[in-house]
Design a protein around this motif. Structure first.
Motif, PDB file in Angstrom:
ATOM      1  N   GLY A   1      34.345  41.069  32.955  1.00  0.00           N
ATOM      2  CA  GLY A   1      35.606  41.922  32.327  1.00  0.00           C
ATOM      3  C   GLY A   1      35.803  41.580  30.684  1.00  0.00           C
ATOM      4  O   GLY A   1      35.203  40.512  30.464  1.00  0.00           O
TER       5      GLY A   1
ATOM      6  N   ALA B   1      36.983  37.788  30.048  1.00  0.00           N
ATOM      7  CA  ALA B   1      35.784  36.986  29.924  1.00  0.00           C
ATOM      8  C   ALA B   1      35.159  37.178  28.408  1.00  0.00           C
ATOM      9  O   ALA B   1      34.949  35.828  27.798  1.00  0.00           O
ATOM     10  CB  ALA B   1      34.634  37.327  31.120  1.00  0.00           C
TER      11      ALA B   1
ATOM     12  N   ALA C   1      32.665  45.145  33.905  1.00  0.00           N
ATOM     13  CA  ALA C   1      33.936  45.767  33.467  1.00  0.00           C
ATOM     14  C   ALA C   1      33.963  45.337  32.113  1.00  0.00           C
ATOM     15  O   ALA C   1      35.269  45.453  31.699  1.00  0.00           O
ATOM     16  CB  ALA C   1      35.099  45.113  34.362  1.00  0.00           C
TER      17      ALA C   1
ATOM     18  N   GLU D   1      34.514  45.611  22.820  1.00  0.00           N
ATOM     19  CA  GLU D   1      34.620  44.163  22.939  1.00  0.00           C
ATOM     20  C   GLU D   1      33.051  43.616  23.307  1.00  0.00           C
ATOM     21  O   GLU D   1      32.964  42.387  22.606  1.00  0.00           O
ATOM     22  CB  GLU D   1      35.493  44.020  24.220  1.00  0.00           C
ATOM     23  CG  GLU D   1      37.052  44.112  23.988  1.00  0.00           C
ATOM     24  CD  GLU D   1      37.262  45.688  23.546  1.00  0.00           C
ATOM     25  OE1 GLU D   1      36.558  46.615  24.028  1.00  0.00           O
ATOM     26  OE2 GLU D   1      38.168  45.935  22.854  1.00  0.00           O
TER      27      GLU D   1
ATOM     28  N   PRO E   1      29.535  31.875  41.655  1.00  0.00           N
ATOM     29  CA  PRO E   1      29.852  30.558  41.840  1.00  0.00           C
ATOM     30  C   PRO E   1      30.165  30.306  43.165  1.00  0.00           C
ATOM     31  O   PRO E   1      31.007  30.909  43.688  1.00  0.00           O
ATOM     32  CB  PRO E   1      31.203  30.396  40.919  1.00  0.00           C
ATOM     33  CG  PRO E   1      31.718  31.762  40.688  1.00  0.00           C
ATOM     34  CD  PRO E   1      30.486  32.606  40.998  1.00  0.00           C
TER      35      PRO E   1
ATOM     36  N   ILE F   1      38.998  36.251  36.576  1.00  0.00           N
ATOM     37  CA  ILE F   1      38.475  37.339  37.556  1.00  0.00           C
ATOM     38  C   ILE F   1      39.723  38.030  38.191  1.00  0.00           C
ATOM     39  O   ILE F   1      39.879  38.588  39.079  1.00  0.00           O
ATOM     40  CB  ILE F   1      37.967  36.249  38.933  1.00  0.00           C
ATOM     41  CG1 ILE F   1      39.346  35.650  39.423  1.00  0.00           C
ATOM     42  CG2 ILE F   1      36.778  35.559  38.662  1.00  0.00           C
ATOM     43  CD1 ILE F   1      38.621  34.918  40.840  1.00  0.00           C
TER      44      ILE F   1
ATOM     45  N   PRO G   1      45.944  44.780  37.758  1.00  0.00           N
ATOM     46  CA  PRO G   1      45.843  44.292  36.483  1.00  0.00           C
ATOM     47  C   PRO G   1      44.488  45.094  35.952  1.00  0.00           C
ATOM     48  O   PRO G   1      43.528  44.647  35.800  1.00  0.00           O
ATOM     49  CB  PRO G   1      45.304  42.903  36.454  1.00  0.00           C
ATOM     50  CG  PRO G   1      44.945  42.938  37.967  1.00  0.00           C
ATOM     51  CD  PRO G   1      45.759  43.660  38.790  1.00  0.00           C
TER      52      PRO G   1
HETATM   53  P1  NAP Z   1      38.703  43.028  35.285  1.00  0.00           P
HETATM   54  O1  NAP Z   1      38.329  43.786  34.548  1.00  0.00           O
HETATM   55  O2  NAP Z   1      38.969  43.436  36.607  1.00  0.00           O
HETATM   56  O3  NAP Z   1      37.368  41.886  35.567  1.00  0.00           O
HETATM   57  C1  NAP Z   1      37.301  40.976  36.299  1.00  0.00           C
HETATM   58  C2  NAP Z   1      35.854  40.500  36.643  1.00  0.00           C
HETATM   59  O4  NAP Z   1      35.946  39.279  37.442  1.00  0.00           O
HETATM   60  C3  NAP Z   1      34.796  41.382  37.275  1.00  0.00           C
HETATM   61  O5  NAP Z   1      33.670  41.670  36.656  1.00  0.00           O
HETATM   62  C4  NAP Z   1      34.735  41.038  38.781  1.00  0.00           C
HETATM   63  O6  NAP Z   1      33.770  41.554  39.417  1.00  0.00           O
HETATM   64  C5  NAP Z   1      34.883  39.649  38.492  1.00  0.00           C
HETATM   65  N1  NAP Z   1      35.465  38.887  39.616  1.00  0.00           N
HETATM   66  C6  NAP Z   1      36.469  39.227  40.466  1.00  0.00           C
HETATM   67  N2  NAP Z   1      36.519  38.541  41.596  1.00  0.00           N
HETATM   68  C7  NAP Z   1      35.266  37.566  41.538  1.00  0.00           C
HETATM   69  C8  NAP Z   1      35.021  36.495  42.011  1.00  0.00           C
HETATM   70  N3  NAP Z   1      35.732  35.842  43.321  1.00  0.00           N
HETATM   71  N4  NAP Z   1      33.839  35.831  41.820  1.00  0.00           N
HETATM   72  C9  NAP Z   1      33.234  36.088  40.626  1.00  0.00           C
HETATM   73  N5  NAP Z   1      33.670  37.305  39.821  1.00  0.00           N
HETATM   74  C10 NAP Z   1      34.727  37.832  40.361  1.00  0.00           C
HETATM   75  O7  NAP Z   1      39.635  41.897  35.003  1.00  0.00           O
HETATM   76  P2  NAP Z   1      40.004  41.264  33.326  1.00  0.00           P
HETATM   77  O8  NAP Z   1      38.884  40.871  32.644  1.00  0.00           O
HETATM   78  O9  NAP Z   1      40.993  40.088  33.686  1.00  0.00           O
HETATM   79  O10 NAP Z   1      40.718  42.479  32.621  1.00  0.00           O
HETATM   80  C11 NAP Z   1      41.998  42.914  33.076  1.00  0.00           C
HETATM   81  C12 NAP Z   1      42.163  44.118  32.395  1.00  0.00           C
HETATM   82  O11 NAP Z   1      42.813  43.973  31.297  1.00  0.00           O
HETATM   83  C13 NAP Z   1      40.908  45.194  32.366  1.00  0.00           C
HETATM   84  O12 NAP Z   1      41.409  46.292  32.432  1.00  0.00           O
HETATM   85  C14 NAP Z   1      40.684  44.661  30.837  1.00  0.00           C
HETATM   86  O13 NAP Z   1      39.883  45.881  30.206  1.00  0.00           O
HETATM   87  C15 NAP Z   1      41.922  44.596  30.210  1.00  0.00           C
HETATM   88  N6  NAP Z   1      41.627  44.098  28.949  1.00  0.00           N
HETATM   89  C16 NAP Z   1      41.115  44.800  28.036  1.00  0.00           C
HETATM   90  C17 NAP Z   1      41.066  44.017  26.796  1.00  0.00           C
HETATM   91  C18 NAP Z   1      40.553  44.848  25.338  1.00  0.00           C
HETATM   92  O14 NAP Z   1      40.779  46.049  25.507  1.00  0.00           O
HETATM   93  N7  NAP Z   1      40.303  44.380  24.477  1.00  0.00           N
HETATM   94  C19 NAP Z   1      40.838  42.716  26.508  1.00  0.00           C
HETATM   95  C20 NAP Z   1      41.133  41.900  27.801  1.00  0.00           C
HETATM   96  C21 NAP Z   1      41.590  42.694  28.873  1.00  0.00           C
HETATM   97  P3  NAP Z   1      33.237  42.482  40.488  1.00  0.00           P
HETATM   98  O15 NAP Z   1      33.264  43.971  39.324  1.00  0.00           O
HETATM   99  O16 NAP Z   1      32.059  42.329  41.137  1.00  0.00           O
HETATM  100  O17 NAP Z   1      34.550  42.615  41.049  1.00  0.00           O
END
Ligand code: NAP
Length: 431
Positions: free
Chosen positions: A150, A153, A200, A205, A266, A309, A349
């Motif tokens: 996401g 990361a 995601a 980014e 992992p 995650i 989130p």
């Molecule tokens: P996210 O977008 O929900 O991504 C989480 C990632 O973790 C997904 O790839 C998911 O894979 C993976 N994952 C979940 N559980 C896992 C596990 N047990 N083992 C391995 N991988 C796992 O969450 P985020 O990156 O924390 O972001 C949160 C929100 O903030 C998002 O809407 C994001 O777009 C936003 N954000 C935006 C910006 C920006 O616009 N610049 C910056 C930071 C955050 P699966 O898809 O397979 O579940």
């Protein structure tokens, strides 16, 4: 007059206040309560320090905060200084805008070894959140593993990969800049449990990784689906995947590589008293598109593991909670009579900062439908009396402006501010 208490001064909190102003005009008083003496939640301590244009949205919140019918009540912890039950007695509506500040646990053996951190902690550390100022992440290298595909990361990979010069104009805190300057990390591996079409990560980014001075993003061409399959993707994802295709043409170049490891889950973290390697299982997608293990495993050497995650909203005693989803149990934002949730505390989130704006308007509509226009509640006068009796040291928005002026005055050359990273320093900087 309606009295509204919003708990949390991040985007969801301020958009709710703004929506209440629009809905009720002068006939509303909104108190935005935050446990920190400084406002803006995720804008201050979640959005990456080198994304100043996103952080600029706080100017909009400032306009809301400076209007007479909205006030900031900082340094007040709900559940400690005042209870939800007390707030419900004082206000017509109590809106939980507490976000999702806790990391979802990895839940694999070894995830508690020193050197394994969640993104809330790591991001909080480089952004100066007082809870994480003492984190001291293991940056000796040479390997670092980031779990998740996401945007968080990507933030973490970029912050680890940037040179000191590339932080010019950012508000990364001094302790993080000093620690990141000499670090020994040479290989950053991003573990994505599914494939390039399931990321995601958003295009802007992802594209940023292609412009780093000392780091090269690498994708194994064998992980990419046939190019014509991209046509079926929605345009944003298609653009993201086009960046991955470009990275697949890169060759490793010193001094730092960012490897995208797709279909990689992992399953254990190992090491003698601290993390030394991540055991990864190769995956494939099942019929429903979920990652399923193939039984093939390999080790990725790492001194640091950052799990990105997703997050959870911490429960509050007495408030119905959906443990599976990690957020407050609610129906369209309604939790119980007079009690509401917005933003990540309501829907989990996901989404951008702007996604919280419609949330605020939804809750303002609910409050309009549920509460009398002419309230008999005490509102802010009641809260002030209660907190004064308890000796709580409230921080006002004017106080915050003093703190902010001091942060601006303390900034290193070219930086917008140097954030205070302890509650004591914040409180001492009030004028
Ligand atoms: P996210 O977008 O929900 O991504 C989480 C990632 O973790 C997904 O790839 C998911 O894979 C993976 N994952 C979940 N559980 C896992 C596990 N047990 N083992 C391995 N991988 C796992 O969450 P985020 O990156 O924390 O972001 C949160 C929100 O903030 C998002 O809407 C994001 O777009 C936003 N954000 C935006 C910006 C920006 O616009 N610049 C910056 C930071 C955050 P699966 O898809 O397979 O579940």
């Amino acid at each position: 007059m309606r009295h509204v208490a919003v708990i949390g001064s991040g985007p969801a909190g301020y958009y709710t206040a703004e929506a209440c102003q629009k809905a009720f005009g002068e006939a509303v008083r909104v108190d935005i309560i935050d446990r920190l003496p400084v406002p803006y939640g995720l804008i201050r301590t979640g959005v990456a320090p080198d994304h100043q244009s996103i952080k600029a949205v706080s100017k909009r919140y400032e306009a809301t905060a400076l209007s007479d019918n909205v006030r900031f009540v900082g340094n007040v912890t709900v559940g400690q200084d005042v209870s939800i039950a007390e707030l419900l007695g004082l206000y017509d509506a109590v809106v939980l805008a507490t976000g999702a500040p806790h990391d979802r646990p990895l839940g694999i053996p070894g995830d508690d070894l020193p050197g394994v951190v969640g993104s809330a902690a790591f991001v909080g550390w480089y952004n100066g959140h007082p809870d994480f100022a003492a984190l001291a992440p293991a940056l000796d290298g040479p390997g670092a593993v980031i779990v998740g595909a996401g945007n968080v990361a990507l933030d973490v990979a970029r912050i680890l990969a940037k040179t000191e010069d590339e932080f010019a104009g950012s508000d990364i805190v001094g302790h993080a800049l000093a620690a990141l300057k000499p670090h020994g990390i040479r290989d950053i591996t991003i573990l994505a449990r599914r494939g390039p079409h399931e990321i995601a990560m958003t295009p802007k980014e992802l594209g940023e990784l292609g412009h780093l001075r000392r780091a090269t993003p690498l994708v194994d061409p064998a992980d990419l689906p046939p190019a014509d399959a991209d046509a079926a993707l929605e345009p944003g994802l298609r653009k993201s995947v086009s960046h991955l295709r470009a990275f697949a043409g890169n060759t490793p170049a010193a001094p730092l590589s960012i490897h995208f490891d797709f279909f990689a889950m992992p399953v254990a973290i190992e090491g003698d008293g601290k993390v030394e390697r991540v055991i990864v299982e190769r995956t494939r997608l099942d019929e429903s598109g979920r990652a399923t293990g193939t039984g093939e495993t390999y080790a990725v050497p790492a001194g640091l593991v950052v799990s990105c995650i997703g997050y959870r909203t911490p429960p509050i005693e007495g408030v119905p909670y959906d443990a599976k989803q990690g957020r407050f149990a609610n129906a369209e934002g309604r939790i119980a009579p007079g009690l509401y949730a917005v933003g990540w505390a309501r829907r989990g989130p996901t989404g951008t900062i702007g996604t919280n704006r419609p949330d605020g308007f939804l809750i303002a509509d609910q409050i309009a439908a549920d509460t009398p226009a002419d309230s008999a509640k005490q509102g802010r006068a009641g809260l002030d009396a209660l907190l004064a009796a308890r000796g709580t040291d409230i921080v006002t928005f004017r106080d915050w402006q003093g703190i902010e002026r001091a942060e601006i005055a303390n900034a290193r050359t070219g930086a917008p501010r140097e954030k205070f990273t302890s509650l004591d320093a914040m409180l001492a900087a009030r004028e």
